[in-house]
Design a protein around this motif. Structure first.
Motif, mmCIF file in Angstrom:
data_model
loop_
_atom_site.group_PDB
_atom_site.id
_atom_site.type_symbol
_atom_site.label_atom_id
_atom_site.label_comp_id
_atom_site.label_asym_id
_atom_site.label_seq_id
_atom_site.Cartn_x
_atom_site.Cartn_y
_atom_site.Cartn_z
ATOM 1 N N VAL A 197 0.838 -1.193 0.000
ATOM 2 C CA VAL A 197 0.000 0.000 0.000
ATOM 3 C C VAL A 197 0.875 1.245 0.000
ATOM 4 O O VAL A 197 0.610 2.216 -0.721
ATOM 5 C CB VAL A 197 -0.948 -0.010 1.207
ATOM 6 N N THR A 198 1.943 1.217 0.787
ATOM 7 C CA THR A 198 2.904 2.327 0.788
ATOM 8 C C THR A 198 3.535 2.489 -0.584
ATOM 9 O O THR A 198 3.708 3.609 -1.079
ATOM 10 C CB THR A 198 3.994 2.082 1.836
ATOM 11 N N GLY A 199 3.877 1.360 -1.231
ATOM 12 C CA GLY A 199 4.437 1.419 -2.569
ATOM 13 C C GLY A 199 3.465 2.030 -3.569
ATOM 14 O O GLY A 199 3.870 2.811 -4.442
ATOM 15 N N ALA A 200 2.184 1.688 -3.447
ATOM 16 C CA ALA A 200 1.178 2.265 -4.351
ATOM 17 C C ALA A 200 1.071 3.774 -4.161
ATOM 18 O O ALA A 200 0.944 4.529 -5.137
ATOM 19 C CB ALA A 200 -0.173 1.599 -4.110
ATOM 20 N N VAL A 201 1.138 4.228 -2.914
ATOM 21 C CA VAL A 201 1.061 5.664 -2.628
ATOM 22 C C VAL A 201 2.289 6.383 -3.193
ATOM 23 O O VAL A 201 2.178 7.456 -3.803
ATOM 24 C CB VAL A 201 0.933 5.912 -1.121
ATOM 25 N N ILE A 202 3.469 5.806 -3.007
ATOM 26 C CA ILE A 202 4.691 6.401 -3.553
ATOM 27 C C ILE A 202 4.602 6.501 -5.075
ATOM 28 O O ILE A 202 4.988 7.504 -5.680
ATOM 29 C CB ILE A 202 5.923 5.578 -3.135
ATOM 30 N N GLY A 203 4.078 5.444 -5.700
ATOM 31 C CA GLY A 203 3.915 5.467 -7.145
ATOM 32 C C GLY A 203 2.969 6.572 -7.591
ATOM 33 O O GLY A 203 3.208 7.237 -8.604
ATOM 34 N N GLU A 204 1.892 6.798 -6.843
ATOM 35 C CA GLU A 204 0.947 7.858 -7.193
ATOM 36 C C GLU A 204 1.538 9.236 -6.944
ATOM 37 O O GLU A 204 1.172 10.203 -7.620
ATOM 38 C CB GLU A 204 -0.344 7.674 -6.398
ATOM 39 N N TRP A 205 2.422 9.355 -5.986
ATOM 40 C CA TRP A 205 3.086 10.632 -5.752
ATOM 41 C C TRP A 205 4.000 11.025 -6.901
ATOM 42 O O TRP A 205 4.161 12.202 -7.190
ATOM 43 C CB TRP A 205 3.900 10.572 -4.458
ATOM 44 N N THR A 206 4.629 10.049 -7.525
ATOM 45 C CA THR A 206 5.658 10.344 -8.524
ATOM 46 C C THR A 206 5.182 10.195 -9.968
ATOM 47 O O THR A 206 5.732 10.843 -10.860
ATOM 48 C CB THR A 206 6.872 9.426 -8.325
ATOM 49 N N ALA A 207 4.192 9.316 -10.212
ATOM 50 C CA ALA A 207 3.873 9.005 -11.605
ATOM 51 C C ALA A 207 2.388 8.925 -11.887
ATOM 52 O O ALA A 207 1.988 8.363 -12.901
ATOM 53 C CB ALA A 207 4.530 7.679 -11.995
ATOM 54 N N SER A 208 1.560 9.468 -11.011
ATOM 55 C CA SER A 208 0.121 9.303 -11.182
ATOM 56 C C SER A 208 -0.435 10.301 -12.194
ATOM 57 O O SER A 208 -0.082 11.486 -12.181
ATOM 58 C CB SER A 208 -0.600 9.470 -9.846
ATOM 59 N N THR A 209 -1.297 9.803 -13.073
ATOM 60 C CA THR A 209 -2.054 10.661 -13.988
ATOM 61 C C THR A 209 -3.552 10.426 -13.834
ATOM 62 O O THR A 209 -4.346 11.043 -14.542
ATOM 63 C CB THR A 209 -1.653 10.377 -15.450
ATOM 64 N N SER A 210 -3.914 9.538 -12.932
ATOM 65 C CA SER A 210 -5.326 9.170 -12.803
ATOM 66 C C SER A 210 -5.851 9.317 -11.381
ATOM 67 O O SER A 210 -6.872 8.747 -11.037
ATOM 68 C CB SER A 210 -5.520 7.719 -13.265
ATOM 69 N N GLY A 211 -5.160 10.066 -10.541
ATOM 70 C CA GLY A 211 -5.629 10.255 -9.180
ATOM 71 C C GLY A 211 -5.270 9.101 -8.274
ATOM 72 O O GLY A 211 -4.237 8.457 -8.438
ATOM 73 N N GLY A 212 -6.143 8.829 -7.307
ATOM 74 C CA GLY A 212 -5.865 7.810 -6.311
ATOM 75 C C GLY A 212 -5.723 8.447 -4.950
ATOM 76 O O GLY A 212 -5.681 9.683 -4.803
ATOM 77 N N LEU A 213 -5.638 7.615 -3.919
ATOM 78 C CA LEU A 213 -5.530 8.138 -2.554
ATOM 79 C C LEU A 213 -4.219 8.873 -2.331
ATOM 80 O O LEU A 213 -4.160 9.815 -1.537
ATOM 81 C CB LEU A 213 -5.667 6.985 -1.554
ATOM 82 N N GLY A 214 -3.155 8.441 -3.006
ATOM 83 C CA GLY A 214 -1.879 9.147 -2.884
ATOM 84 C C GLY A 214 -1.971 10.567 -3.402
ATOM 85 O O GLY A 214 -1.486 11.513 -2.767
ATOM 86 N N ALA A 215 -2.590 10.745 -4.582
ATOM 87 C CA ALA A 215 -2.782 12.079 -5.134
ATOM 88 C C ALA A 215 -3.720 12.909 -4.258
ATOM 89 O O ALA A 215 -3.508 14.113 -4.058
ATOM 90 C CB ALA A 215 -3.340 11.969 -6.554
ATOM 91 N N TYR A 216 -4.761 12.276 -3.725
ATOM 92 C CA TYR A 216 -5.683 12.970 -2.822
ATOM 93 C C TYR A 216 -4.945 13.460 -1.581
ATOM 94 O O TYR A 216 -5.172 14.579 -1.106
ATOM 95 C CB TYR A 216 -6.808 12.015 -2.431
ATOM 96 N N LEU A 217 -4.044 12.620 -1.068
ATOM 97 C CA LEU A 217 -3.270 12.980 0.124
ATOM 98 C C LEU A 217 -2.372 14.181 -0.154
ATOM 99 O O LEU A 217 -2.255 15.090 0.685
ATOM 100 C CB LEU A 217 -2.437 11.777 0.562
ATOM 101 N N LEU A 218 -1.744 14.215 -1.329
ATOM 102 C CA LEU A 218 -0.899 15.354 -1.694
ATOM 103 C C LEU A 218 -1.712 16.638 -1.794
ATOM 104 O O LEU A 218 -1.279 17.694 -1.317
ATOM 105 C CB LEU A 218 -0.192 15.076 -3.022
ATOM 106 N N GLN A 219 -2.874 16.560 -2.406
ATOM 107 C CA GLN A 219 -3.712 17.741 -2.539
ATOM 108 C C GLN A 219 -4.178 18.251 -1.179
ATOM 109 O O GLN A 219 -4.182 19.468 -0.928
ATOM 110 C CB GLN A 219 -4.921 17.423 -3.426
ATOM 111 N N ALA A 220 -4.554 17.345 -0.298
ATOM 112 C CA ALA A 220 -4.992 17.754 1.042
ATOM 113 C C ALA A 220 -3.848 18.408 1.809
ATOM 114 O O ALA A 220 -4.048 19.413 2.510
ATOM 115 C CB ALA A 220 -5.531 16.547 1.805
#
Length: 272
Positions: A197-220
């Motif tokens: 789950v941590t790996g998925a969040v890290i991936g969304e922080w660096t390479a996400s183009t479709s959102g996700g909880l990681g991107a939501y966390l960055l925006q918050a």
């Protein structure tokens, strides 16, 4: 007789949930009491009630982010677990390959995944591919190490006995070596389920183009929305629990002898 059986079944299902539920209630109580007693501002630490209100107000977005992150996690988890299992089997079958690659695998673990996330984005671009690789890398090493330990733990006398009885390499692997990998394999998968789950969040922080909880966390975080941050954390914790339970379910299906001394109706046909 039926009532007794039903009561026993209910107890078996509810008793394992009692401890986690009590722990969750205790954490929420301590959290709420601490906010009230010390008058902690909401921008520092929101109360459970404020976090719950934010979850309800932004539920569709959070559910969409949960779905995206879960799909990324699941695909990467399967990819990493499958590759790790195959890699371990190949290294067990060819010792010279193991002697060369095993030290490299160990050395690679000294490099944090987050350190190579940017490089993976450069190599693979933005999108799903780098996120899958990041999650897969988190799962890969524990599976390789634990499956190798399981394969090496097989009794040599048992192997010699099966060989003397005319067993082929495939029969030896299927009936002797493969069952020996189940316990260490599922131990690795249980650990990796939450780490992934941590790996998925890290991936969304660096390479996400479709959102996700990681991107939501960055925006918050960028908006100093602490309630939103805690809402995302709550859904990430839920994702970790769901993934852990899925591994336990898979272990229950794959190893029926560990939960019951009687074969299930489908087990003989399954293993035949």
């Amino acid at each position: 007789m039926t009532d007794t059986h039903s009561t026993t079944l209910v107890r078996k299902l509810l008793l394992p949930l009692g401890g986690p539920l009590a722990a969750l209630i205790l954490v929420l109580l301590v959290w709420d009491v601490s906010v009230r007693i010390y008058h902690i501002p909401a921008y520092v630490l929101p109360s459970p009630e404020q976090t719950w209100d934010h979850i309800l107000s932004d539920l569709p977005v959070l559910l969409q982010g949960f779905r995206i992150t879960f799909v990324t996690f699941l695909m990467g988890f399967i990819l990493g677990a499958g590759a790790g299992f195959i890699f371990a089997v190949l290294m067990d079958a060819t010792p010279w390959v193991r002697s060369i690659l095993y030290p490299i695998l160990i050395a690679s673990q000294a490099v944090p995944v987050i350190a190579i996330a940017a490089a993976l984005t450069i190599w693979l671009g933005f999108g799903l591919a780098p996120k899958l690789v990041i999650v897969g890398l988190v799962v890969f090493f524990p599976v390789v190490v634990n499956v190798l330990d399981g394969l090496n733990s097989v009794d040599k006398d048992m192997l010699n006995l099966v060989k003397s009885m005319g067993g082929s390499r495939w029969s030896i692997f299927r009936y002797v070596k493969l069952p020996a990998t189940y316990t260490p394999l599922f131990s690795a998968l249980k650990l990796s389920a939450t780490f992934s789950v941590t790996g998925a969040v890290i991936g969304e922080w660096t390479a996400s183009t479709s959102g996700g909880l990681g991107a939501y966390l960055l925006q918050a975080n960028s908006r100093l929305n602490t309630a939103g941050t805690f809402s995302a954390i709550a859904f990430l914790a839920l994702l970790g629990v769901v993934s852990f339970l899925l591994v336990i379910l898979m272990e229950y299906v794959m190893t029926p002898w560990r939960s019951s001394s009687k074969a299930r109706r489908w087990s003989r046909r399954y293993w035949g």
